[in-house]
Design a protein around this motif. Structure first.
Motif, PDB file in Angstrom:
ATOM      1  N   TYR A 189      -4.021   4.491  -5.714  1.00 32.80           N
ATOM      2  CA  TYR A 189      -5.341   4.568  -6.186  1.00 32.80           C
ATOM      3  C   TYR A 189      -5.701   3.841  -7.418  1.00 32.80           C
ATOM      4  O   TYR A 189      -4.919   4.078  -8.233  1.00 32.80           O
ATOM      5  CB  TYR A 189      -5.822   5.874  -6.197  1.00 32.80           C
ATOM      6  CG  TYR A 189      -5.866   6.865  -4.915  1.00 32.80           C
ATOM      7  CD1 TYR A 189      -6.692   6.862  -3.906  1.00 32.80           C
ATOM      8  CD2 TYR A 189      -4.392   7.487  -4.980  1.00 32.80           C
ATOM      9  CE1 TYR A 189      -6.584   7.499  -3.133  1.00 32.80           C
ATOM     10  CE2 TYR A 189      -4.409   8.272  -3.611  1.00 32.80           C
ATOM     11  CZ  TYR A 189      -5.389   8.399  -2.701  1.00 32.80           C
ATOM     12  OH  TYR A 189      -5.165   8.932  -1.559  1.00 32.80           O
ATOM     13  N   ILE A 190      -6.698   3.048  -7.672  1.00 33.41           N
ATOM     14  CA  ILE A 190      -7.077   2.291  -8.873  1.00 33.41           C
ATOM     15  C   ILE A 190      -8.378   3.172  -9.300  1.00 33.41           C
ATOM     16  O   ILE A 190      -9.486   3.129  -8.633  1.00 33.41           O
ATOM     17  CB  ILE A 190      -7.584   0.855  -8.644  1.00 33.41           C
ATOM     18  CG1 ILE A 190      -6.370   0.225  -7.867  1.00 33.41           C
ATOM     19  CG2 ILE A 190      -7.836   0.203  -9.884  1.00 33.41           C
ATOM     20  CD1 ILE A 190      -5.044   0.064  -8.565  1.00 33.41           C
ATOM     21  N   ILE A 191      -8.505   3.747 -10.556  1.00 34.04           N
ATOM     22  CA  ILE A 191      -9.482   4.446 -10.966  1.00 34.04           C
ATOM     23  C   ILE A 191     -10.026   3.618 -12.159  1.00 34.04           C
ATOM     24  O   ILE A 191      -9.498   3.229 -12.982  1.00 34.04           O
ATOM     25  CB  ILE A 191      -8.940   5.768 -11.585  1.00 34.04           C
ATOM     26  CG1 ILE A 191      -8.022   6.568 -10.704  1.00 34.04           C
ATOM     27  CG2 ILE A 191     -10.289   6.824 -12.142  1.00 34.04           C
ATOM     28  CD1 ILE A 191      -8.228   7.359  -9.574  1.00 34.04           C
ATOM     29  N   GLY A 204      -3.386  -6.194  -7.389  1.00 35.09           N
ATOM     30  CA  GLY A 204      -2.030  -6.374  -6.760  1.00 35.09           C
ATOM     31  C   GLY A 204      -2.391  -6.392  -5.227  1.00 35.09           C
ATOM     32  O   GLY A 204      -3.683  -6.258  -4.993  1.00 35.09           O
ATOM     33  N   SER A 205      -1.546  -6.452  -4.525  1.00 37.28           N
ATOM     34  CA  SER A 205      -1.737  -6.483  -2.977  1.00 37.28           C
ATOM     35  C   SER A 205      -2.117  -4.967  -2.323  1.00 37.28           C
ATOM     36  O   SER A 205      -1.749  -4.016  -2.919  1.00 37.28           O
ATOM     37  CB  SER A 205      -0.400  -6.773  -2.283  1.00 37.28           C
ATOM     38  OG  SER A 205       0.172  -8.092  -2.789  1.00 37.28           O
ATOM     39  N   PRO A 206      -3.153  -5.374  -1.304  1.00 34.21           N
ATOM     40  CA  PRO A 206      -3.586  -4.180  -0.632  1.00 34.21           C
ATOM     41  C   PRO A 206      -2.205  -3.589   0.108  1.00 34.21           C
ATOM     42  O   PRO A 206      -1.017  -3.852   0.216  1.00 34.21           O
ATOM     43  CB  PRO A 206      -4.197  -4.661   0.675  1.00 34.21           C
ATOM     44  CG  PRO A 206      -4.658  -5.915   0.243  1.00 34.21           C
ATOM     45  CD  PRO A 206      -3.656  -6.611  -0.542  1.00 34.21           C
ATOM     46  N   PRO A 207      -1.978  -2.055   0.383  1.00 30.78           N
ATOM     47  CA  PRO A 207      -3.332  -1.240   0.389  1.00 30.78           C
ATOM     48  C   PRO A 207      -3.407  -0.551  -0.927  1.00 30.78           C
ATOM     49  O   PRO A 207      -2.589  -0.403  -1.686  1.00 30.78           O
ATOM     50  CB  PRO A 207      -2.989  -0.121   1.376  1.00 30.78           C
ATOM     51  CG  PRO A 207      -1.392  -0.117   1.363  1.00 30.78           C
ATOM     52  CD  PRO A 207      -0.883  -1.495   1.079  1.00 30.78           C
ATOM     53  N   PHE A 208      -4.739  -0.441  -1.168  1.00 32.84           N
ATOM     54  CA  PHE A 208      -5.227   0.392  -2.338  1.00 32.84           C
ATOM     55  C   PHE A 208      -6.736   0.888  -2.161  1.00 32.84           C
ATOM     56  O   PHE A 208      -7.196   0.118  -1.509  1.00 32.84           O
ATOM     57  CB  PHE A 208      -5.135  -0.232  -3.767  1.00 32.84           C
ATOM     58  CG  PHE A 208      -6.046  -1.687  -3.785  1.00 32.84           C
ATOM     59  CD1 PHE A 208      -7.425  -1.391  -4.113  1.00 32.84           C
ATOM     60  CD2 PHE A 208      -5.719  -2.821  -3.321  1.00 32.84           C
ATOM     61  CE1 PHE A 208      -8.177  -2.551  -4.364  1.00 32.84           C
ATOM     62  CE2 PHE A 208      -6.347  -4.012  -3.320  1.00 32.84           C
ATOM     63  CZ  PHE A 208      -7.666  -3.731  -3.653  1.00 32.84           C
ATOM     64  N   ILE A 209      -6.959   1.833  -2.998  1.00 36.20           N
ATOM     65  CA  ILE A 209      -8.397   2.256  -2.976  1.00 36.20           C
ATOM     66  C   ILE A 209      -9.003   2.488  -4.271  1.00 36.20           C
ATOM     67  O   ILE A 209      -8.505   2.909  -5.024  1.00 36.20           O
ATOM     68  CB  ILE A 209      -8.679   3.669  -2.196  1.00 36.20           C
ATOM     69  CG1 ILE A 209      -7.838   3.522  -0.584  1.00 36.20           C
ATOM     70  CG2 ILE A 209     -10.156   4.014  -2.287  1.00 36.20           C
ATOM     71  CD1 ILE A 209      -8.282   4.862  -0.019  1.00 36.20           C
ATOM     72  N   ALA A 266     -13.987  -0.130   0.227  1.00 37.85           N
ATOM     73  CA  ALA A 266     -13.476   1.164   0.691  1.00 37.85           C
ATOM     74  C   ALA A 266     -13.296   2.002  -0.518  1.00 37.85           C
ATOM     75  O   ALA A 266     -12.392   2.116  -1.212  1.00 37.85           O
ATOM     76  CB  ALA A 266     -12.231   1.110   1.418  1.00 37.85           C
ATOM     77  N   HIS A 267     -14.524   2.563  -1.100  1.00 36.65           N
ATOM     78  CA  HIS A 267     -14.467   2.951  -2.345  1.00 36.65           C
ATOM     79  C   HIS A 267     -14.682   4.672  -2.188  1.00 36.65           C
ATOM     80  O   HIS A 267     -15.462   5.127  -1.636  1.00 36.65           O
ATOM     81  CB  HIS A 267     -15.758   2.660  -3.210  1.00 36.65           C
ATOM     82  CG  HIS A 267     -16.060   3.213  -4.426  1.00 36.65           C
ATOM     83  ND1 HIS A 267     -17.335   3.925  -4.487  1.00 36.65           N
ATOM     84  CD2 HIS A 267     -15.447   3.250  -5.503  1.00 36.65           C
ATOM     85  CE1 HIS A 267     -17.400   4.536  -5.797  1.00 36.65           C
ATOM     86  NE2 HIS A 267     -16.389   4.032  -6.282  1.00 36.65           N
ATOM     87  N   ILE A 268     -13.860   5.459  -3.331  1.00 38.54           N
ATOM     88  CA  ILE A 268     -13.942   6.690  -3.400  1.00 38.54           C
ATOM     89  C   ILE A 268     -15.086   6.951  -4.551  1.00 38.54           C
ATOM     90  O   ILE A 268     -14.863   6.777  -5.606  1.00 38.54           O
ATOM     91  CB  ILE A 268     -12.737   7.496  -3.255  1.00 38.54           C
ATOM     92  CG1 ILE A 268     -12.271   7.285  -2.141  1.00 38.54           C
ATOM     93  CG2 ILE A 268     -13.056   8.981  -3.524  1.00 38.54           C
ATOM     94  CD1 ILE A 268     -10.575   7.894  -1.936  1.00 38.54           C
ATOM     95  N   PRO A 302     -10.842   7.087   3.276  1.00 35.60           N
ATOM     96  CA  PRO A 302     -11.267   5.958   4.206  1.00 35.60           C
ATOM     97  C   PRO A 302      -9.998   5.132   4.576  1.00 35.60           C
ATOM     98  O   PRO A 302      -9.051   4.992   3.716  1.00 35.60           O
ATOM     99  CB  PRO A 302     -12.310   5.168   2.992  1.00 35.60           C
ATOM    100  CG  PRO A 302     -12.061   5.521   1.870  1.00 35.60           C
ATOM    101  CD  PRO A 302     -11.310   6.984   1.816  1.00 35.60           C
ATOM    102  N   GLU A 303     -10.090   4.547   5.740  1.00 33.11           N
ATOM    103  CA  GLU A 303      -9.320   3.374   6.132  1.00 33.11           C
ATOM    104  C   GLU A 303      -9.360   2.056   5.232  1.00 33.11           C
ATOM    105  O   GLU A 303     -10.313   1.747   5.004  1.00 33.11           O
ATOM    106  CB  GLU A 303      -9.416   2.985   7.569  1.00 33.11           C
ATOM    107  CG  GLU A 303      -9.496   4.099   8.416  1.00 33.11           C
ATOM    108  CD  GLU A 303      -7.724   4.091   8.952  1.00 33.11           C
ATOM    109  OE1 GLU A 303      -7.257   3.279   9.136  1.00 33.11           O
ATOM    110  OE2 GLU A 303      -7.249   5.304   9.225  1.00 33.11           O
ATOM    111  N   VAL A 304      -8.260   1.682   4.666  1.00 33.32           N
ATOM    112  CA  VAL A 304      -8.362   0.358   3.901  1.00 33.32           C
ATOM    113  C   VAL A 304      -7.633  -0.794   4.812  1.00 33.32           C
ATOM    114  O   VAL A 304      -6.666  -0.350   5.434  1.00 33.32           O
ATOM    115  CB  VAL A 304      -7.678   0.820   2.537  1.00 33.32           C
ATOM    116  CG1 VAL A 304      -8.741   1.548   1.811  1.00 33.32           C
ATOM    117  CG2 VAL A 304      -6.141   1.051   2.610  1.00 33.32           C
TER     118      VAL A 304
END
Ligand code: AMP
Ligand code: MG
Length: 190
Positions: free
Chosen positions: A3-5, A88-93, A122-124, A184-186
């Motif tokens: 997760y990136i806050i 960096g590379s996915p996956p992340f949200i 795909a943001h929370i 969510p799906e990313v």
């Protein structure tokens, strides 16, 4: 999940909330390698505004960001690409407190002719999630920390400090979202 806050600060004026007039002047972000883990890496960068380069007294007072901080900073495009690189590379949200930060990102991408990456979509919205979990609708970050029994650290309205504080709330909210299947799906590739 990673997760990136993130939290943005922007040019502002008393009693004005016009996102098209406002422009990002700081990106602060922290990374959570797991929902309940303390944050690992940090990103913090000022941005030089172009539309209204002179910060208002109100803005300097609110954010504690000085004119000299933004005068020596890079423009939005360069810092946004550095931010993408840092993630960096996915996956992340991406996660933030409320919907404002994503809206401002999109406005500034369009203003600076930078493509908004699809994998950012795909943001929370942690504020919304906090409202659901704690029955505290439209609650500011500072109030949310107090409701959750957490102390605010650093300087409120500085992007990096806000991101660190939001991460502590995320440590409570994201595990609940994971166990209840609300993440969510990313995309898993660029
Ligand atoms: P925050 O993440 O709460 O520090 O807010 C992000 C940005 O929203 C700030 O950098 C300001 O541009 C704007 N902002 C926040 N609070 C106010 C306020 N009370 N009046 C005007 N603008 C604000
Ligand atoms: Mg902030």
């Amino acid at each position: 999940m990673r997760y990136i806050i993130f939290d943005l600060e922007a040019t502002c004026w008393q009693d004005v909330r016009d996102y098209n007039r406002m422009e990002t002047i700081e990106i602060g972000a922290v990374e959570l390698l797991e929902a309940s883990a303390p944050h690992s890496r940090e990103f913090s960068s000022f941005i030089r505004p172009v539309a209204e380069p002179l910060l208002s007294d109100f803005c300097k007072e609110l954010t504690s960001i000085r004119q000299s901080d933004v005068d020596k900073a890079e423009y939005f495009g360069s810092v946004f690409y550095e931010f993408i690189d840092w993630i960096g590379s996915p996956p992340f949200i991406l996660c933030s407190w409320g919907g404002y930060d994503m809206t401002q990102f999109k406005i500034d991408c369009s203003r600076h002719k930078v493509e908004f990456p699809e994998r950012f979509e795909a943001h929370i919205n942690l504020k919304k999630q906090f409202g659901n979990n704690f029955n505290a609708k439209k609650c500011g970050m500072k109030r949310a920390l107090s409701i959750a029994g957490l102390t605010i650290e650093g300087t409120h309205h500085r992007g990096i400090d806000d991101a660190r504080n939001i991460a502590k709330l995320a440590n409570i909210l994201l595990p609940v979202m994971e166990t209840s299947g609300q993440i969510p799906e990313v995309p898993t590739t660029e």
